[in-house]
Write a protein that holds these residues in place. Structure first.
Motif, PDB file in Angstrom:
ATOM      1  N   THR A  39      -3.592   0.675  12.244  1.00 19.44           N
ATOM      2  CA  THR A  39      -4.222   1.352  11.115  1.00 19.44           C
ATOM      3  C   THR A  39      -4.949   0.297  10.280  1.00 19.44           C
ATOM      4  OG1 THR A  39      -2.312   0.987   9.696  1.00 19.44           O
ATOM      5  CG2 THR A  39      -2.325   3.011  10.958  1.00 19.44           C
ATOM      6  N   SER A  40      -5.514   0.724   9.164  1.00 21.13           N
ATOM      7  CA  SER A  40      -6.145  -0.222   8.255  1.00 21.13           C
ATOM      8  C   SER A  40      -5.957   0.303   6.836  1.00 21.13           C
ATOM      9  CB  SER A  40      -7.623  -0.356   8.610  1.00 21.13           C
ATOM     10  OG  SER A  40      -8.250  -1.267   7.741  1.00 21.13           O
ATOM     11  N   LEU A  41      -4.980  -0.262   6.143  1.00 20.44           N
ATOM     12  CA  LEU A  41      -4.673   0.217   4.795  1.00 20.44           C
ATOM     13  C   LEU A  41      -5.591  -0.467   3.782  1.00 20.44           C
ATOM     14  CD1 LEU A  41      -0.774   0.314   4.795  1.00 20.44           C
ATOM     15  CD2 LEU A  41      -2.408   1.997   5.633  1.00 20.44           C
ATOM     16  N   SER A  42      -5.819   0.236   2.705  1.00 17.01           N
ATOM     17  CA  SER A  42      -6.630  -0.339   1.633  1.00 17.01           C
ATOM     18  C   SER A  42      -5.952  -1.579   1.081  1.00 17.01           C
ATOM     19  CB  SER A  42      -6.799   0.686   0.521  1.00 17.01           C
ATOM     20  OG  SER A  42      -7.351   0.068  -0.615  1.00 17.01           O
ATOM     21  N   THR A  45      -3.975  -1.401  -4.363  1.00 17.56           N
ATOM     22  CA  THR A  45      -2.833  -0.531  -4.618  1.00 17.56           C
ATOM     23  C   THR A  45      -2.681  -0.386  -6.142  1.00 17.56           C
ATOM     24  OG1 THR A  45      -0.499  -0.145  -4.120  1.00 17.56           O
ATOM     25  CG2 THR A  45      -1.149  -2.431  -4.519  1.00 17.56           C
ATOM     26  N   HIS A  79       2.402  -4.427   2.130  1.00 13.32           N
ATOM     27  CA  HIS A  79       2.098  -2.995   2.080  1.00 13.32           C
ATOM     28  C   HIS A  79       3.292  -2.060   2.239  1.00 13.32           C
ATOM     29  CE1 HIS A  79      -2.123  -4.313   2.453  1.00 13.32           C
ATOM     30  NE2 HIS A  79      -2.422  -3.139   1.971  1.00 13.32           N
ATOM     31  N   GLU A  82       2.639   1.137   0.055  1.00 14.38           N
ATOM     32  CA  GLU A  82       1.568   2.031   0.496  1.00 14.38           C
ATOM     33  C   GLU A  82       1.934   2.745   1.805  1.00 14.38           C
ATOM     34  OE1 GLU A  82      -1.107   3.133  -0.857  1.00 14.38           O
ATOM     35  OE2 GLU A  82      -1.330   1.823  -2.585  1.00 14.38           O
ATOM     36  N   GLN A 103      -1.152  -3.160  11.112  1.00 12.78           N
ATOM     37  CA  GLN A 103      -2.536  -3.475  10.775  1.00 12.78           C
ATOM     38  C   GLN A 103      -2.696  -4.992  10.784  1.00 12.78           C
ATOM     39  OE1 GLN A 103      -3.538  -2.518   6.714  1.00 12.78           O
ATOM     40  NE2 GLN A 103      -1.667  -3.411   5.923  1.00 12.78           N
TER      41      GLN A 103
ATOM     42  N   GLU B   2      -8.747   9.509   7.826  1.00  8.66           N
ATOM     43  CA  GLU B   2      -8.461   8.640   6.697  1.00  8.66           C
ATOM     44  C   GLU B   2      -7.560   9.379   5.725  1.00  8.66           C
ATOM     45  OE1 GLU B   2     -11.396  10.306   6.560  1.00  8.66           O
ATOM     46  OE2 GLU B   2     -11.533  11.018   4.501  1.00  8.66           O
ATOM     47  N   ALA B   5      -5.531   7.337  -0.881  1.00  9.88           N
ATOM     48  CA  ALA B   5      -4.337   6.741  -1.479  1.00  9.88           C
ATOM     49  C   ALA B   5      -4.391   6.854  -3.006  1.00  9.88           C
ATOM     50  CB  ALA B   5      -4.216   5.283  -1.068  1.00  9.88           C
ATOM     51  N   HIS B  11      -6.949   4.817   3.046  1.00 10.07           N
ATOM     52  CA  HIS B  11      -6.412   4.132   4.216  1.00 10.07           C
ATOM     53  C   HIS B  11      -7.097   4.698   5.465  1.00 10.07           C
ATOM     54  CE1 HIS B  11      -3.441   2.585   1.576  1.00 10.07           C
ATOM     55  NE2 HIS B  11      -2.710   3.684   1.499  1.00 10.07           N
TER      56      HIS B  11
END
Lengths: 523, 523
Positions: A39-42, A45, A79, A82, A103, B2, B5, B11
């Motif tokens: 995945t690719s988390l922001s 936060t 993370h 999140e 990620q 996506e 968040a 994300h």
């Protein structure tokens, strides 16, 4: 490979990015082998989420983002929050478990003193894997599956590494391991037994408790009087004194760390009680004697002190303070080189400077409970009143930036960098001298590329062979194939060089693929 | 694909990440074809560097980072400053040119109103390419090479797009183009000629100036009195009034944008002078009549107003103000649908809502001059006094996040997403019903994979075929291959479905590869 832009902030140049991409691909292979999805988390936060998990106040390395509304955004250093909030919103059935999400991305940390180049930077690249299972047994199976994957990843680098037992610390949870390269540039210390496979980091390392029989008759306890961080409790620490210390010279509070293993004290104390180790002696003395002095006392005893010391209040005290005496399961004296191994009967401990490159935590419900990532139990065990149970979580990080910097530091020599085959920007380079026909250079390149070698041809015009050779040495390809005198003289022989293995040998084109392949196998 | 968040923060889930990775790979192919090297710049930059380029104060969308020392760090919304500083430190010879460096990474922007999901987020993914050449002619060659690469990238998506002439605005420089998808969800407007290939964005779009002959005799000029942002200059804007406006109803300052194309006024004014368009009428009136009123006046005339209006000061004024009168090369009246094309004699203009997905700028020395990315000229032209010349720069961005969101919005239908073949998470999916033997499903998968199709087999247990079909429709694979009744009945026939092309047809395994390949060619 990289360029320093600002204090603790770096750019990755093309060759460095190739090295990082190779490492990412190696990790991807082994993450996919255990069924982990990428995945690719922001990287953004919020304070609110970190307050919900209870980690906001304790983390002094958080970088805050100031936006036009002062909205409480943060740059994620990690993370857990999140991913747990995401899983809480998306997983609704135990059939979705086990869930393994990872990620590879940038993390941020407000380093107090950015130093060691990429080893400790404000912005860095991490692979972070988070796993979710329905119960503790399944989570431990997952933990072991990841350990096997990490072993495969680090084995592929063919550079020695150590796996240390670690303290799960403020990540919460119960089980933790660290992966280290031994290096004089390291800022960590790990303790290794010279006889068995005991390895532990500084926080968790311990030694065998000395038997009472072995104690000298004239050993006597040293006492340190401290206070808890919440000021509720006086903490008395009893450790054996060495013979060399006469009873007149009682060491003061300021030298406690020379006589006491504070990590061991921390583990011996109840979970919610913390010794204030940073307090100054004068402040401490004032706090312990003032009218608002703590009303309770905890005594922590080194295991060698078999007789509880006399710490009962004087009989004249009309309000005796509540007291608790605990004997630490581990020695409270500091570790010294050659101390006895806590595991095996013969070994002794050796401290090594090291660089931590990866870390695993069994987090249990540390985050899933406060962030409400819960499931009802499967139908068989569900009753109308079945409570929702928090998921069992583990997390596993690999520091890509730091691992690359550590390998650069470990493997480089006076001529330049050296890379493990798995990470070299290219496994091999072909360097034709000015006199070599382009078609010949391409034939040598094709011979290697056709055999599956990740090879590059340095045919930059206007650069002398000597310049190219020095450039190649600096970059750290696995194998350098020089088309120089042996070729130009009509011999049609290349020179295969591998600095790390000390190899430099003439080979005909027909034997080249096998020769290069055999060398790469060893890198 | 996506998950939201926080406001403006998202994300990417595994399928969304696969789409993004496909787009990144497509871009990589075409960047490498023009000799661009991939780097990875830090997302952290500094106030100091942005002050040096002169962009710090004008950018209200910068996100600041608060660290323990309040050190003036920023999150980069774009990397002109950093790459120019890097190039200034590393390029020392004209032999290193042309230099083309790009990256794909996260960018940050303090959006006033994050909206439209991924179309406009606080954090987003960009490909940004920066090029450096020794002179202007070489930079324009580079600009054209990148235009060809962008054409190849967007052509590969097989979705119509438009290339608009654009204003280089506060990026500096001279030449600029934008790439747009036409979409009712777009926040931009581009003006297209219905007869020739004229396309321009809102800022740059113009129309053919109406000849004086065509003017009605009773047209008369409207005058708007404004002031420059630095308060130094009174700005008089003269535009023709339409017949329908009687001379009694003179429109006030607050309705200027209904009568005047403010973008055209901006371009007609000298570079360092800006009309204050946001000022309130009462404040403006006060400023123009007060003791500190501007001491100079500029008059800007619509080209249709052939006779300079009488704006000379009354003869009694003892201190005549300095005056300048400029005739705008382009009409100053607003654009309306069906206005005449400025290029061809017959076409008329059509405004279209659109989503900007990419942008090119010829920056010339806008950044290389203040950041000192300079070179001495090559030996032939060098004299002992040869000055160091700033490099010629261009930059070219593609908004990956926005492009993916735009395609999702453009191509989706009531059943779910649709992706161009180049971006689909997988080109094809094989869906066996419960009764199909695993070996048969794998044989169908192998048939496609062996033919080079990027295919996935959905063999998740416990999921009915109907559920899998709905799931596949939602995801938007290029082609869906169903092993259902046609297979189970012994017919060994699969159903090939392509919702976007309206295809649904039974095929035997031997014809499957050709059938799927032919459909994918059209996606």
């Amino acid at each position: 490979m990289e360029s320093k832009a600002h204090s603790g902030v770096f750019h990755l140049l093309p060759l460095g990015l190739r090295v990082q991409n190779k490492l990412e691909a190696l990790i991807d292979t082994h993450m996919q082998a255990i069924g982990a999805s990428k995945t690719s988390l922001s990287s953004i936060t919020t304070e609110a989420l970190w307050r919900q998990s209870g980690r906001y106040s304790s983390n002094s390395e958080l970088l805050r983002i100031k936006d036009r509304r002062d909205s409480g955004f943060l740059l994620s250093p990690t993370h857990e929050e999140e991913i747990t909030a995401l899983v809480a919103s998306m997983v609704h059935s135990y059939k979705d478990l086990p869930l393994r999400l990872y990620q590879t991305g940038r993390k941020y940390r407000d380093e107090r003193r950015p130093r060691g180049g990429l080893l400790r930077a404000k912005e860095f690249m991490m692979k972070d894997l988070y796993t979710f299972d329905s119960d503790s047994a399944a989570a431990l199976e997952t933990y072991e599956a990841v350990r096997a994957a990490y072993t495969a990843i680090f084995d592929a680098l063919k550079v020695p590494y150590l796996v240390a037992d670690a303290d799960s610390g403020n990540m919460g949870g119960k089980l933790s391991h660290e992966y280290h390269f031994v290096s004089p540039k390291g800022e960590d210390t790990i303790w290794c037994c010279d006889s068995c496979n005991y390895v532990a980091n500084e926080e968790l390392a311990t030694k065998r408790a000395t038997n009472v029989d072995e104690e000298e008759d004239d050993s006597y306890p040293l006492v340190f009087r401290g206070i808890s961080t919440d000021r509720s409790t006086e903490i008395l620490i009893y450790v054996p004194a060495s013979r060399s210390l006469s009873s007149e010279e009682t060491p003061g509070w300021e030298s406690i760390s020379s006589y006491v293993n504070l990590h061991a004290v921390k583990r011996a104390l109840p979970n919610d009680l913390h010794l204030d180790t940073g307090i100054e002696a004068s402040t401490l003395s004032h706090l312990l004697s003032s009218a608002t002095a703590p009303t309770q006392t905890i005594s922590i005893l080194d295991p060698s002190l078999s007789i509880a010391p006399d710490s009962s209040p004087p009989p004249s005290d009309p309000n005796p303070t509540p007291e608790l005496t605990l004997t630490s399961p581990h020695p409270l004296t500091p570790l010294h080189p050659s101390d006895p191994c806590p595991i095996c009967p013969k070994g002794s401990l050796d401290p090594k400077k090291s660089i931590e490159i990866a870390h695993s935590f069994h987090l249990a419900t540390r985050y899933t409970h406060p962030l409400n990532a819960c499931l009802s139990l499967p139908p068989a065990s569900a009753s109308p009143r079945a409570p929702r149970t928090p998921l069992q979580m583990t997390c596993h990080g690999i520091g890509l930036t730091r691992l690359i910097a550590a390998l650069a530091a470990l493997l480089h020599d006076a001529h330049g960098l050296n890379w493990p085959r798995a990470l070299a920007p290219w496994e091999a380079v072909v360097l034709p001298s000015a006199g070599v026909a382009a078609a010949d250079a391409e034939a040598v390149y094709d011979e290697l590329a056709g055999g599956g070698v990740d090879v590059v041809l340095d045919d930059r015009p206007g650069k002398a062979l000597g310049w190219k050779m020095r450039d190649a040495e600096g970059i750290g390809y696995g194998v350098v194939v020089v088309m120089g005198r042996g070729w130009a003289g009509g011999g049609r022989e290349v020179e295969v060089q591998c600095r790390r293995l000390g190899v430099r040998r003439g080979v005909g084109v027909e034997g080249l693929g096998g020769e290069v392949g055999a060398l790469l196998e060893r890198l």
